[in-house]
Design an enzyme around this catalytic site. Structure first.
Site, mmCIF file in Angstrom:
data_model
loop_
_atom_site.group_PDB
_atom_site.id
_atom_site.type_symbol
_atom_site.label_atom_id
_atom_site.label_comp_id
_atom_site.label_asym_id
_atom_site.label_seq_id
_atom_site.Cartn_x
_atom_site.Cartn_y
_atom_site.Cartn_z
ATOM 1 N N SER B 324 0.831 -1.206 0.000
ATOM 2 C CA SER B 324 0.000 0.000 0.000
ATOM 3 C C SER B 324 0.868 1.260 0.000
ATOM 4 C CB SER B 324 -0.913 -0.023 1.223
ATOM 5 O OG SER B 324 -1.246 1.274 1.614
ATOM 6 N N TRP B 327 2.417 1.589 -3.316
ATOM 7 C CA TRP B 327 1.411 2.018 -4.294
ATOM 8 C C TRP B 327 1.264 3.537 -4.259
ATOM 9 C CZ3 TRP B 327 -3.098 4.801 -3.927
ATOM 10 C CH2 TRP B 327 -3.950 4.765 -5.018
ATOM 11 N N HIS B 328 1.314 4.095 -3.029
ATOM 12 C CA HIS B 328 1.125 5.541 -2.916
ATOM 13 C C HIS B 328 2.257 6.335 -3.545
ATOM 14 C CE1 HIS B 328 -2.020 4.651 0.079
ATOM 15 N NE2 HIS B 328 -2.514 5.795 -0.345
ATOM 16 N N GLY B 329 3.452 5.807 -3.494
ATOM 17 C CA GLY B 329 4.534 6.562 -4.112
ATOM 18 C C GLY B 329 5.835 5.797 -4.100
ATOM 19 N N PHE B 487 -0.662 9.760 -7.292
ATOM 20 C CA PHE B 487 -0.516 8.319 -7.054
ATOM 21 C C PHE B 487 -1.052 7.527 -8.238
ATOM 22 C CE2 PHE B 487 -1.282 9.927 -2.552
ATOM 23 C CZ PHE B 487 0.043 10.251 -2.404
#
Lengths: 361, 487
Positions: B324, B327-329, B487
């Protein structure tokens, strides 16, 4: 009528029902938008008409504080703000108590908007003698200025109507489109509400501490342009003067103005512009005053033709280089477009001389 | 195209009118209109990156059909792998390439080796993480035979590129959204009105709350030694609220817009600040992403009930939170953010808080119970503290910020508020709006959004709408991008 969900549950939603629901939905949205627009106009009602024009703000606040005691006003752009000295004008002309309401960049139709509102708010018990209105060309409404608070704050139905007719005559449809865009922004107070709130919340005390504002008030709205000699070369590239280029530009202005004044170049006449000036003239006469049109030292092409067709309104033309050669000399100029302090003395004196020649009652 | 732009405000009603003007029975034509509108919406930002959306769409559409035709397991598996590799290649290429090369060079330098930096100046196409996960969910579901592949390319392309949720979610699973493109949609007046309310609420959260709090977020990562510790913590709190208002505001606009066209998207934020544990918080925050990760990563990793163990569960929690964060950055800050959250969740599992505290805060109570209040403070504190790492700044800056926290931690944070350059009146107004937001969300905590239930009196209701609209117009215009676009 059942709700749309109920129709769906019953599975009897016909195309007619669906259309009716969409129509009802759109009707509600329109109603909401109308209500919103009406509510949005409330803050503007609490503000004076000039709230979005900074320089005019401080001048009008002063005039209102003085209960409109002046009897003569000068309206126009920086060519008025920095070139007409009311104190000198009053001492030479002797029968007026004048105030300079010129604002940097204020050209028609903004100046029409301001003059019209000014006359509308004029207290009838006060005496109005002269209203000087600088006449220059109406600029196209380009993409640069349509985003300014000033242009949105001064947009009204009257101004939109004027713009539509004026630009239609010029076949300038881009400016008509821009005017409508600005009008819609203005109706929805787009990027304006926050400034309105700030205006309503701001105090007036800081003005007393600001020396520049004090100076403007002491000189009855006048502020001379910074003298060319005062600009040092090492202050930054923007302030560096190219003397040769400047001279060439002045020569060109001189040449064009001469040709215009000699009638060798003819400008186009826009009847809407003429009608607006006539309408302002009527309003001034109704208040017992006299409207005087003023062609400033830097003449634009169509102005002279417009004024020539307005025989009933007195006009002073200070743009003729053969008559006023000093206005085109370097030592009288602050920059190619404006006179300096020395130039403003000359300019005001010329204005008084013309007034005396007009011999108005 | 940004939601908070004049373009979208003109675009949405235009598409709406055209959409319902087309007869309901011709829903395929409506789909085509949605597809064109979606591509215009995305291409408004940069039309060149539309090709990526189209490539991703074509790839998974074709693989979906192949998966249906093939019966042999190993061939089907190959097709699935092709889809996953294809989608992840696009994602890695555009989003993570620089991160991997930079990290590799840093690793080599640890061993005294030098390498030429080959970092490319790659622009991150907006929404790439969202639509990539969405298309992947389709092929995985087809592979698992949970859904049948669609034969209509237009419907599938609509599912991938549906403009309300294309660039920042909610990440819809094919099972939920795709069938909605296969059947006629009927205009539902109540749904549409509530959709508009949700859009209004989303705009309020984005433009009035998030945009005004953006300055707190920016100040948090300013130069070191500028603020006292107490003020940094205050900035962390406001930044967390900013991220919430920004992203949940976006989701509300997206869901509300979809409802105008007769589509139901899943709820993305269920008032997470009213959670009493972090376990509860993560069931309410960015539900579509965590739902996706739970469904496609966590569950397969957990395996059968017989093979499950507590240690395996903890490991899997760690994995999905690292994913997670990643995934955000593409930055170490996000990964640390994920690890720390997983550790908190593991700790709550050890203390069995996840079993003790279940269900929403009492439904009919007007004010929260003291115990609930303490829970809200606990979750918010954890979230805003870990939130420091929710940025792509270099690691040493995080260390500097943490060091700064311990200097002047007991000072009054409000004394330094003038560092932000806002007047006291402006600040007070923003806090007033903030209070209003939480109040409305508290009273609507059992609903879809903060404006669903207001008041039965029409005058009061319309007055609230008008006040919200006025506050939106007040701050509208300086179109700031949504944080989650990156994102």
């Amino acid at each position: 009528m059942l709700s749309s969900s109920a129709y769906q549950i019953l599975n009897i939603l016909t195309p007619q029902h669906r259309c009716a629901f969409v129509r009802r939905f759109v009707r509600h949205i329109v109603l909401y938008l109308v209500l919103l627009v009406l509510v949005l106009q409330i803050p503007e009602m609490m503000l004076p008409y000039y709230w979005s024009i900074d320089q005019l703000n401080l001048k009008m606040e002063h005039i209102e504080e003085q209960a409109f005691r002046y009897d003569t006003y000068f309206f126009g752009s920086s060519l008025t703000h920095s070139q007409i000295q009311p104190i000198l004008f009053d001492s030479l002309f002797q029968s007026t108590d004048s105030y300079n309401l010129g604002v940097n960049g204020m050209r028609p139709p903004e100046s029409f908007y301001v003059v019209n509102h000014f006359l509308k708010h004029w207290p009838e018990q006060q005496q109005l003698k002269y209203v000087f209105l600088e006449v220059v060309d109406v600029k196209p409404m380009d993409s640069n200025n349509q985003h300014s608070l000033r242009i949105r704050g001064t947009m009204s139905l009257d101004k939109l109507w004027y713009n539509t007719r004026h630009y239609y005559h010029e076949k300038d449809f881009q400016s008509i489109f821009s005017s409508y865009k600005v009008f819609i922004y203005s109706v929805f107070k787009y990027q304006m509400l926050n400034d309105m709130k700030k205006y309503l919340l701001r105090g007036k005390s800081d003005k007393k501490e600001n020396r520049l504002i004090q100076k403007i008030q002491q000189q009855k709205g006048f502020l001379a342009m910074r003298d060319r000699k005062g600009v040092k070369k090492n202050l930054g590239h923007q302030l560096v003067w190219d003397v040769l280029d400047n001279k060439r530009l002045l020569d060109e202005l001189n040449k064009n103005s001469l040709l215009l004044n000699q009638g060798k170049i003819k400008g186009k006449i826009n009847p809407i512009y003429i009608q607006e000036l006539q309408s302002i003239n009527k309003k001034v006469l109704k208040l017992g005053g006299q409207l005087i049109l003023l062609i400033p030292s830097r003449l634009s092409q169509n102005t002279l033709s417009h004024v020539e067709s307005l025989h009933e309104i007195p006009c002073i033309n200070l743009s003729n280089p053969s008559q006023y050669p000093n206005f085109y000399k370097m030592e009288y100029c602050s920059n190619p477009g404006h006179l300096n302090h020395l130039g403003s003395l000359e300019y005001t004196s010329a204005l008084v001389k013309n007034m005396q020649e007009l011999n108005l009652k | 195209m940004l939601f908070n732009s004049i373009e979208y405000i003109l675009f949405l009603p235009l598409v709406f009118l055209l959409y319902w003007w087309i007869q309901k029975e011709k829903f395929k034509l409506q789909n085509l209109l949605i597809l064109i509108a979606s591509y215009v919406f995305y291409g408004w930002w940069d039309y060149r990156f539309l090709s990526l959306v189209i490539i991703s769409t074509c790839l998974d559409y074709f693989i979906g059909l192949q998966l249906n035709q093939q019966q042999e397991k190993h061939i089907r598996k190959r097709w699935l792998l092709l889809s996953i590799i294809g989608n992840l290649s696009i994602l890695v290429g555009f989003k993570y390439f620089n991160f991997f090369t930079d990290s590799f060079i840093a690793l080599l330098s640890l061993f005294g080796m030098e390498a030429d930096p080959i970092t490319l100046n790659i622009i991150l196409p907006i929404g790439i993480s969202f639509y990539t996960f969405q298309t992947m969910s389709y092929t995985i579901d087809v592979y698992e035979r949970r859904i049948k592949p669609t034969s209509s390319w237009v419907s599938f392309a609509c599912y991938v590129a549906f403009f309300p949720q294309l660039v920042a979610g909610p990440i819809e699973r094919a099972r939920n959204l795709l069938p909605q493109f296969h059947k006629p949609r009927a205009f539902d007046y109540r749904q549409a009105i509530d959709g508009l309310r949700q859009i209004l609420w989303g705009f309020f959260k984005k433009i009035v709350i998030a945009d005004n709090l953006l300055i707190y977020y920016q100040h948090l990562y300013y130069e070191p030694g500028l603020h006292d510790g107490s003020f940094i913590l205050f900035l962390c709190l406001m930044s967390s609220i900013m991220i919430y208002a920004d992203f949940s505001g976006y989701s509300d606009i997206a869901i509300g817009s979809a409802r105008l066209f007769g589509f139901k998207l899943q709820q993305n934020f269920a008032f997470p600040f009213f959670s009493r544990t972090m376990t509860e918080f993560w069931k309410r925050w960015h539900k579509s992403l965590f739902g996706w990760l739970l469904y496609y990563v966590y569950r397969p990793l957990q395996g059968n009930k017989e093979n499950r163990s507590e240690s395996k569960t903890r490991r899997n929690l760690l994995i999905i939170f690292i994913l997670s964060g990643f995934w955000h950055g593409a930055a170490w800050g996000f990964i640390i953010w994920g690890i720390l959250h997983s550790l908190i969740l593991i700790l709550e599992r050890i203390m069995e808080w996840d079993k003790k505290i279940v269900g929403f805060p009492e439904k009919y109570k007007k004010l929260p119970h003291t115990k609930d209040m303490l829970g809200f403070i606990y979750t918010s504190s954890i979230f805003f503290s870990i939130g420091i790492f929710f940025n792509d700044i270099p690691m040493f800056r995080f260390i500097e910020i943490i060091q700064d926290i311990f200097i002047g931690i007991l000072n009054n944070p409000l004394e330094q508020i003038n560092h932000l350059g806002m007047s006291q009146v402006e600040m007070a107004l923003v806090f007033l709006y903030l209070g209003f937001m939480f109040l409305m969300e508290w009273f609507n905590r059992n609903h879809l959004h903060g404006l669903e239930q207001i008041h039965h009196n029409k005058v009061i209701r319309w007055s609230i709408y008008l006040l919200l609209s006025l506050s939106i117009i007040e701050y509208f215009g300086t179109a700031k991008t949504f944080v989650y676009y990156q994102f």
